[in-house]
Design an enzyme around this catalytic site. Structure first.
Site, PDB file in Angstrom:
ATOM      1  N   ASP A 270       0.824  -1.213   0.000  1.00 42.07           N
ATOM      2  CA  ASP A 270       0.000   0.000   0.000  1.00 42.07           C
ATOM      3  C   ASP A 270       0.856   1.259   0.000  1.00 42.07           C
ATOM      4  OD1 ASP A 270      -2.199   1.671   0.039  1.00 42.07           O
ATOM      5  OD2 ASP A 270      -2.419   1.581   2.210  1.00 42.07           O
TER       6      ASP A 270
ATOM      7  N   GLU B 166       0.698  -3.206  -5.017  1.00 42.12           N
ATOM      8  CA  GLU B 166       0.175  -1.865  -4.741  1.00 42.12           C
ATOM      9  C   GLU B 166       1.312  -0.903  -4.395  1.00 42.12           C
ATOM     10  OE1 GLU B 166      -3.809   0.239  -2.888  1.00 42.12           O
ATOM     11  OE2 GLU B 166      -3.220  -1.736  -2.143  1.00 42.12           O
TER      12      GLU B 166
ATOM     13  N   TYR C 188      -1.854  -8.389  -8.476  1.00 43.82           N
ATOM     14  CA  TYR C 188      -2.693  -7.545  -7.642  1.00 43.82           C
ATOM     15  C   TYR C 188      -4.053  -7.509  -8.336  1.00 43.82           C
ATOM     16  CZ  TYR C 188      -4.445  -3.339  -5.295  1.00 43.82           C
ATOM     17  OH  TYR C 188      -5.208  -2.444  -4.591  1.00 43.82           O
TER      18      TYR C 188
ATOM     19  N   ASP D  53      -2.138 -10.342  -3.819  1.00 48.53           N
ATOM     20  CA  ASP D  53      -3.421  -9.949  -3.254  1.00 48.53           C
ATOM     21  C   ASP D  53      -4.481 -10.319  -4.280  1.00 48.53           C
ATOM     22  OD1 ASP D  53      -5.684  -8.704  -2.361  1.00 48.53           O
ATOM     23  OD2 ASP D  53      -4.843  -6.680  -2.304  1.00 48.53           O
TER      24      ASP D  53
ATOM     25  N   ASN E 150      -7.676 -10.498  -3.665  1.00 44.25           N
ATOM     26  CA  ASN E 150      -8.915  -9.782  -3.362  1.00 44.25           C
ATOM     27  C   ASN E 150     -10.134 -10.698  -3.327  1.00 44.25           C
ATOM     28  OD1 ASN E 150      -8.922  -6.991  -2.637  1.00 44.25           O
ATOM     29  ND2 ASN E 150      -7.953  -6.528  -4.611  1.00 44.25           N
TER      30      ASN E 150
ATOM     31  N   ASP F  45      -4.754 -12.899   0.599  1.00 43.39           N
ATOM     32  CA  ASP F  45      -3.426 -12.980  -0.016  1.00 43.39           C
ATOM     33  C   ASP F  45      -3.006 -14.450  -0.022  1.00 43.39           C
ATOM     34  OD1 ASP F  45      -2.418  -9.904  -0.017  1.00 43.39           O
ATOM     35  OD2 ASP F  45      -3.617 -10.335   1.781  1.00 43.39           O
TER      36      ASP F  45
ATOM     37  N   ASP G 177      -4.130  -3.419   7.739  1.00 45.37           N
ATOM     38  CA  ASP G 177      -4.059  -3.608   6.291  1.00 45.37           C
ATOM     39  C   ASP G 177      -3.460  -4.995   6.035  1.00 45.37           C
ATOM     40  OD1 ASP G 177      -4.823  -2.612   3.801  1.00 45.37           O
ATOM     41  OD2 ASP G 177      -2.833  -1.877   3.328  1.00 45.37           O
ATOM     42  N   HIS G 178      -2.723  -5.159   4.955  1.00 45.51           N
ATOM     43  CA  HIS G 178      -2.181  -6.475   4.630  1.00 45.51           C
ATOM     44  C   HIS G 178      -0.960  -6.801   5.492  1.00 45.51           C
ATOM     45  CE1 HIS G 178      -4.517  -7.086   0.852  1.00 45.51           C
ATOM     46  NE2 HIS G 178      -4.540  -5.760   0.876  1.00 45.51           N
TER      47      HIS G 178
END
Length: 275
Positions: free
Chosen positions: A9, A44, A128, A167, A169, A240, A265-266
């Site tokens: 991120d 990201e 991603y 990721d 998603n 992930d 977050d991740h």
């Protein structure tokens, strides 16, 4: 071999930021460096079309002195500073780097979402995956992406074994998120997204974490950044993944999440495999 994958991120914020969160992110980078992985996949990155700056590269060289850098950024007609992927890999390796176009709906192919390293005996690739977005406004395009991405991995797999991370998603099964009933129609847990992930696995790929930990609940890779208590309460999602070609499944040694402390977050995920 040991590999680590992480949705960071914004690598600019991580490397040059001064906020508390930037400090937390840098601490995770030090944790990753201490693991001494063979390669690190980063999603990201949010870099410009020109990629990492000299300052970015200097900080990376200090953190990861034995690693080469490969990157891919979002380019027009996609949004600037959006998405993006990067690899850090040990300089002793000399993989072929490719930036595949998979025929995804515009402008997804221009968002820098896939980066692939070809080694002599396997492919290492990261993704991603596009988020279906608020109101699921991108769900239809996301399903087309999923179909094309599956075809791409299958094409690689027909040549040599594949190790794919990123990721994705999507939380695949109810065990992969803390509150499945409340999120049935949320982006990342729609029937459509889950079905496409099932199709991806059926095309010849193994979810390494679930293969090694079939019944482990409460193991997540993402907690909502804007919800202060999300990590404290472990109200997370596992979105992930490290996927491997089915014929590599018996070579898996471990597939785990790396502790990222208080940072929401991740969190990074790590794979160890005999190759």
């Amino acid at each position: 071999m040991k590999f680590i994958s992480w949705n960071i991120d914004s690598i600019n914020a991580a490397l040059t930021g001064t906020s508390k969160r930037a400090g937390e992110t840098r601490q995770v980078l030090h944790t990753i460096a201490n693991q001494d992985p063979d390669a690190i996949a980063i999603q990201e990155t949010k870099l410009s079309k020109d990629g990492p700056t000299r300052k970015h590269l200097a900080v990376l060289a200090d953190l990861f002195p034995d690693y080469a850098v490969a990157w891919r950024s979002s380019v027009e007609p996609a949004r600037k500073g959006y998405a993006g992927t990067m690899y850090l890999y040990k300089k002793e390796y000399q993989p072929t780097v490719t930036q595949p176009q998979i025929g995804a709906p515009s402008p997804m192919d221009n968002e820098g979402r896939i980066l692939t390293l070809e080694f002599p005996n396997f492919y290492l690739t990261e993704v991603y995956t596009p988020n279906s977005g608020n109101g699921l406004k991108r769900l239809d395009a996301r399903q087309v992406w999923d179909d094309h991405y599956r075809d791409y991995l299958h094409q690689l797999d027909s040549d040599k074994p594949v190790i794919a991370s990123g990721d994705f998603n999507v939380a695949h099964e109810p065990i992969d998120l803390a509150h499945p009933a409340n999120n049935h129609h949320s982006a990342g847990y729609t029937d459509e997204e889950r079905e496409h992930f099932t199709k991806l696995l059926a095309a010849g790929f193994t979810d390494s974490f679930r293969y090694l930990h079939p019944d482990t609940a409460g193991a997540y890779s993402w907690w909502a950044q804007r919800v202060i208590t999300s990590k404290q309460n472990n109200s997370g999602w596992r979105i992930d993944y490290w996927l491997v070609s089915d014929r590599l499944a018996d070579k898996l040694r471990s597939s785990t999440m790396i502790d990222s402390g208080a940072r929401r977050d991740h969190t990074p995920i790590m794979l160890e495999i005999d190759l």
